[in-house]
Design an enzyme around this catalytic site. Sequence first.
Site, PDB file in Angstrom:
ATOM      1  CG  ASP A 131      41.450 -46.882  22.751  1.00 20.94           C
ATOM      2  OD1 ASP A 131      42.553 -47.535  22.380  1.00 20.94           O
ATOM      3  OD2 ASP A 131      40.688 -46.564  21.848  1.00 20.94           O
ATOM      4  CG  HIS A 138      44.516 -44.278  13.401  1.00 20.47           C
ATOM      5  ND1 HIS A 138      43.318 -44.353  12.429  1.00 20.47           N
ATOM      6  CD2 HIS A 138      43.982 -43.784  14.413  1.00 20.47           C
ATOM      7  CE1 HIS A 138      42.347 -43.893  13.164  1.00 20.47           C
ATOM      8  NE2 HIS A 138      42.736 -43.513  14.348  1.00 20.47           N
ATOM      9  CD  GLU A 202      39.363 -46.290  16.137  1.00 18.57           C
ATOM     10  OE1 GLU A 202      39.515 -46.670  17.311  1.00 18.57           O
ATOM     11  OE2 GLU A 202      39.437 -45.078  15.508  1.00 18.57           O
ATOM     12  CD  GLU A 204      42.054 -49.392  19.418  1.00 18.78           C
ATOM     13  OE1 GLU A 204      42.654 -49.385  20.357  1.00 18.78           O
ATOM     14  OE2 GLU A 204      41.287 -48.440  19.027  1.00 18.78           O
ATOM     15  CG  ASP A 236      37.575 -47.979  20.013  1.00 17.35           C
ATOM     16  OD1 ASP A 236      36.418 -47.732  20.557  1.00 17.35           O
ATOM     17  OD2 ASP A 236      38.451 -46.928  20.082  1.00 17.35           O
ATOM     18  NE  ARG A 240      35.881 -43.830  12.470  1.00 17.85           N
ATOM     19  CZ  ARG A 240      37.060 -43.923  13.385  1.00 17.85           C
ATOM     20  NH1 ARG A 240      37.017 -43.190  14.519  1.00 17.85           N
ATOM     21  NH2 ARG A 240      37.705 -45.101  13.231  1.00 17.85           N
ATOM     22  CD  GLN A 243      35.987 -40.537  16.777  1.00 14.69           C
ATOM     23  OE1 GLN A 243      35.416 -41.291  16.069  1.00 14.69           O
ATOM     24  NE2 GLN A 243      37.156 -40.281  17.025  1.00 14.69           N
ATOM     25  CE  LYS A 256      36.756 -43.505  18.977  1.00 16.88           C
ATOM     26  NZ  LYS A 256      37.660 -44.137  17.872  1.00 16.88           N
ATOM     27  CB  THR A 260      35.353 -52.162  23.538  1.00 15.34           C
ATOM     28  OG1 THR A 260      35.213 -50.747  23.373  1.00 15.34           O
ATOM     29  CG2 THR A 260      36.732 -52.364  23.019  1.00 15.34           C
ATOM     30  CD  GLU A 374      43.960 -44.743   8.889  1.00 13.71           C
ATOM     31  OE1 GLU A 374      45.052 -45.146   8.327  1.00 13.71           O
ATOM     32  OE2 GLU A 374      43.666 -45.341  10.143  1.00 13.71           O
TER      33      GLU A 374
HETATM   34 CA    CA Z   1      40.474 -46.426  19.406  1.00 12.57          CA
END
Ligand code: CA
Length: 428
Positions: A131, A138, A202, A204, A236, A240, A243, A256, A260, A374
Amino acid sequence: MHSLNATHDPQRRSWVASANAADTDFPIQNLPYGRFRRAGEARWHLGVALGDQVLDLAAAHVAGLPVHASLAGYDLADFMALDPRLHHQTRVTLSEALTEGSAWAPTLAACLLPQSEAAMGLPCTIRGYTDFFTGIHHAREAGRLFRPDDPLTPNYKHVPIAYHGRTSSIVPSGTPVRRPQGQFSSDGVTAAFGPSQRLDYELEVGVFVGRGNALGEPVPIAQAGEHWFGLVLLNDWSARDVQRWEAQPLGPFLAKNFATSISPWVVTREALAPFRLAAPARADGDPLPLPYLHDAADAQAGGIDLTLEVWLQTPQMTQAERLMQSHFRDAAYWTVAQMVAHHTSNGCNLQVGDLLGTGTQSGPASGQGGCLLELTAGGARPLPLSNGEQRRFLEDGDRVVLRGYCEGAGARRIGFGDCEGRVLPARS
Ligand code: CA
């Protein structure tokens, strides 16, 4: 880089009526590959999406359609590994046979099934997953939460940052995602273990590698285009709170790798040819890419005009609503070719079926964040929804849908289909 040819002709229509609908993701100009099986069937088949139908490629091969024999197998990797000229030949064969007026129509009509009857799997065995972090807006916005004065790390504009992910938890669209349990810290000193309270998605793009490279033999950037087969949408999923606590100093791990999701149809590099454009211009004062990451042709056409969206359906909603929209063309600081060239620059061998994530593709404007982190400023500013609800992070029962499509003057709009997953409560 593929040149445009008759398979991209926006006037070309199919004898499969639903492929001619203006709003379909899968007109005859797209022809993405995927792997499916019918209800109660054990064996996987490869197929091509067309309108609301799937063409069963094993059945088409048996019926005599001259597509490459690997498409009668059950793993798309066998086809992806071939010389790109064979991919092109197959696309021409499929496009012509599916065009209005083709003599193949009666034969191939018997090889169709509705997409609603096809359970989609992963397109191939995925051997490696990496990844990247190419979404500069971002990177800046997520960085601002931790380093307000200096959000981009000093290496960002020099090196396409990435980490190695995990393949075993990559799932096809539609697979529910269970809220993970994990370790986190509310005060940065003491730790607790329990269901993540800050579950996020996320937005992506996923890149499937076609031909690999031998160990020790980097792929020069000018040849990188020959090594990627096509794109999917990729979510993804991220915890948080986990993380933030676990990622120092080695980066993401359990935050993570619990799931996925990818969209099931691989949109090929050739299908994307009408939507190529210049790589995003570097701002004044930005460093030039080092020579191993620079190629004139890639600078000229390494971008892809792909619109990306996140939709959310809470348990109280009857349908999903759009949370944001961004554009790959101005979200990604690095091109796909630069990702491939960088990944192999130390001699690391990519293999057919490897998946490369681009990182979260947020747009430059506020409201274009590609994750809740975000959109809610790390949970500080709840996001209002149209029905009066709000979200800081995902709640149980929430359904997240990623969508993507390409459109432009002189080209037929093509789409990716949904990348969708619903959040299940944590195991008690
Ligand atoms: Ca990611």
